[in-house]
Motif scaffolding. Structure first.
Motif, PDB file in Angstrom:
ATOM      1  N   HIS A 192      -6.257   2.875  -2.374  1.00 45.30           N
ATOM      2  CA  HIS A 192      -5.810   1.828  -1.715  1.00 45.30           C
ATOM      3  C   HIS A 192      -4.745   2.011  -0.501  1.00 45.30           C
ATOM      4  O   HIS A 192      -4.832   1.454   0.406  1.00 45.30           O
ATOM      5  N   ALA A 195      -7.086   3.036   2.597  1.00 49.39           N
ATOM      6  CA  ALA A 195      -7.480   1.832   2.988  1.00 49.39           C
ATOM      7  C   ALA A 195      -6.353   1.065   4.016  1.00 49.39           C
ATOM      8  O   ALA A 195      -6.881   0.505   5.263  1.00 49.39           O
ATOM      9  N   ARG A 196      -5.235   0.967   3.444  1.00 48.48           N
ATOM     10  CA  ARG A 196      -4.366   0.514   4.052  1.00 48.48           C
ATOM     11  C   ARG A 196      -3.638   1.077   5.174  1.00 48.48           C
ATOM     12  O   ARG A 196      -3.690   0.457   6.430  1.00 48.48           O
ATOM     13  N   GLN A 217     -12.188  -4.377   5.712  1.00 44.73           N
ATOM     14  CA  GLN A 217     -10.963  -4.018   5.146  1.00 44.73           C
ATOM     15  C   GLN A 217     -10.318  -4.743   3.915  1.00 44.73           C
ATOM     16  O   GLN A 217      -9.930  -3.832   2.922  1.00 44.73           O
ATOM     17  N   MET A 221      -9.319  -2.437   0.762  1.00 47.73           N
ATOM     18  CA  MET A 221      -7.864  -2.205   0.261  1.00 47.73           C
ATOM     19  C   MET A 221      -7.844  -2.895  -1.219  1.00 47.73           C
ATOM     20  O   MET A 221      -6.793  -2.440  -2.060  1.00 47.73           O
TER      21      MET A 221
END
Length: 369
Positions: A192, A195-196, A217, A221
């Motif tokens: 996470h 991805a963030r 996205q 995420m």
């Protein structure tokens, strides 16, 4: 069928196990975990160049995102023409839409290969004989992997073992949970965060102009971390170590590459600003000693009344600046300044005085002048 993937993956794993096994011992679980981690780092090092290209491609897409939005708005009712114009715009800016997905696509074969190689260690032949090899690993390497334990749990075990190709040992193994669950949680959190951090680089305009990017996205995420947390129960300990190492490397690599690219962009902007400032005239700059300002005065220009009056009122200043001793009313003074005398003054000077002889004498005097 996928031996072209399994053999390279097993060879890299074999090399690193030989290195760490020489220091820590072949049957040491830490040697196997370090071998899996450095297998991950080796694969990610090979994909470093595509990752940098991916970041640069994302930066270019952010730059012309407003243009993409205009194309989408202009051809909102014609999807085919819209796609053609968007592809044309991407080619003009040198952006490959698949370039941003290439590093992720290259990780899939490595994940599949390592998953199978680790599972194949514990798959026994159908005739019940001991396993003698596993791609690049000989029987000694297979026995070393099967006897390596981390906190009393074999690194090839999973919370749930699936029976693959006649293998044994299927079902739930809850004794693996105390080691596997913390790894699953850490791997999910790092997925996470990675991805963030990547999504934070993309502007809202770029995400709006490219719906596929916005969808990707959200998947990376939320869906991918949740998938690791749920399906991690089916992953062996070694594969969870790979996932954790992969995301740790990705997060560190993103920070380093993003920082470097940001510095390059700032340097380019500073260089462009310095170039503009060097070409632009400096405010309040004084001319050099002996340098005269360039003035372009046309001889055909007609002076205004204010200019003529100012010249007539200060004839001494004009004579001093020109270095001449002309009379204040001389027409020669106006000719030197590129000006013409006013019609009234010229006619007044040329008008002869009344009287026969006197006028003739004055006329002859004017001619002699």
């Amino acid at each position: 069928m996928l031996d072209f993937i399994y053999y390279p993956v097993s060879f890299i794993l074999w090399c690193w196990h030989k290195v760490f096994g020489f220091v820590l011992g072949d049957n040491n679980a830490i040697a196997w975990i370090l071998a899996i981690m450095f297998l991950t780092f080796t694969i990610r090092g090979i994909m470093f160049k595509p990752f940098v290209n991916q970041v640069r491609s994302m930066k270019k897409m952010q730059d012309f995102a407003p243009e993409l939005k205009k194309v989408q708005k202009k051809y909102a009712n014609d999807r085919q023409r819209q796609a053609q114009e968007m592809q044309k715009l991407q080619r003009e800016h040198g952006v490959n839409p698949l370039g941003s997905c290439l590093p992720m696509l290259l990780q899939i074969p490595a994940f599949i290969g390592l998953n199978w190689v680790l599972r194949a260690f514990s798959i026994q032949p159908k005739d019940g004989s001991p396993k003698t090899n596993n791609y690049f690993f000989d029987q000694q390497g297979v026995d070393s992997y099967l006897h390596a334990k981390l906190f009393g749990v074999n690194i090839g075990d999973a919370i749930h073992h699936a029976t693959v190709l006649g293998g044994t040992g299927g079902g739930w193994n809850w004794n693996v949970a105390p080691v596997a669950i913390p790894l699953m949680i850490l791997a999910s959190i790092l997925t996470h965060l990675t991805a963030r951090h990547s999504a934070a680089r993309q502007s809202a305009a770029a995400a709006e102009a490219n719906p596929q990017t916005a969808m990707m996205q959200k998947l990376t995420m939320y869906v991918f971390p949740l998938g690791v947390l749920v399906f991690g129960a089916f992953f062996p300990i070694g594969l969870l170590v790979y996932w954790l190492s992969n995301n740790s490397w990705t997060l560190m690599q993103q920070r380093l590459v993003y920082t470097k690219i940001d510095k390059e962009e700032e340097a380019k902007k500073a260089a462009a600003k310095e170039k503009r400032d060097s070409l632009a005239p400096k405010p309040g700059a004084k001319p050099k000693p002996g340098q005269k300002p360039v003035q372009q005065t046309k001889a055909t220009d007609t002076p205004t009344d204010s200019d003529t009056e100012t010249t007539d009122e200060t004839p001494s200043d004009t004579k001093q600046s020109n270095g001449q001793k002309d009379k204040a009313g001389s027409p020669h003074r106006f000719a030197q300044q590129g000006q013409r005398p006013q019609n009234g003054r010229a006619q007044q000077r040329k008008k002869p005085a009344s009287g026969g002889k006197n006028s003739g004498q004055k006329g002859s005097g004017q001619k002699r002048r």
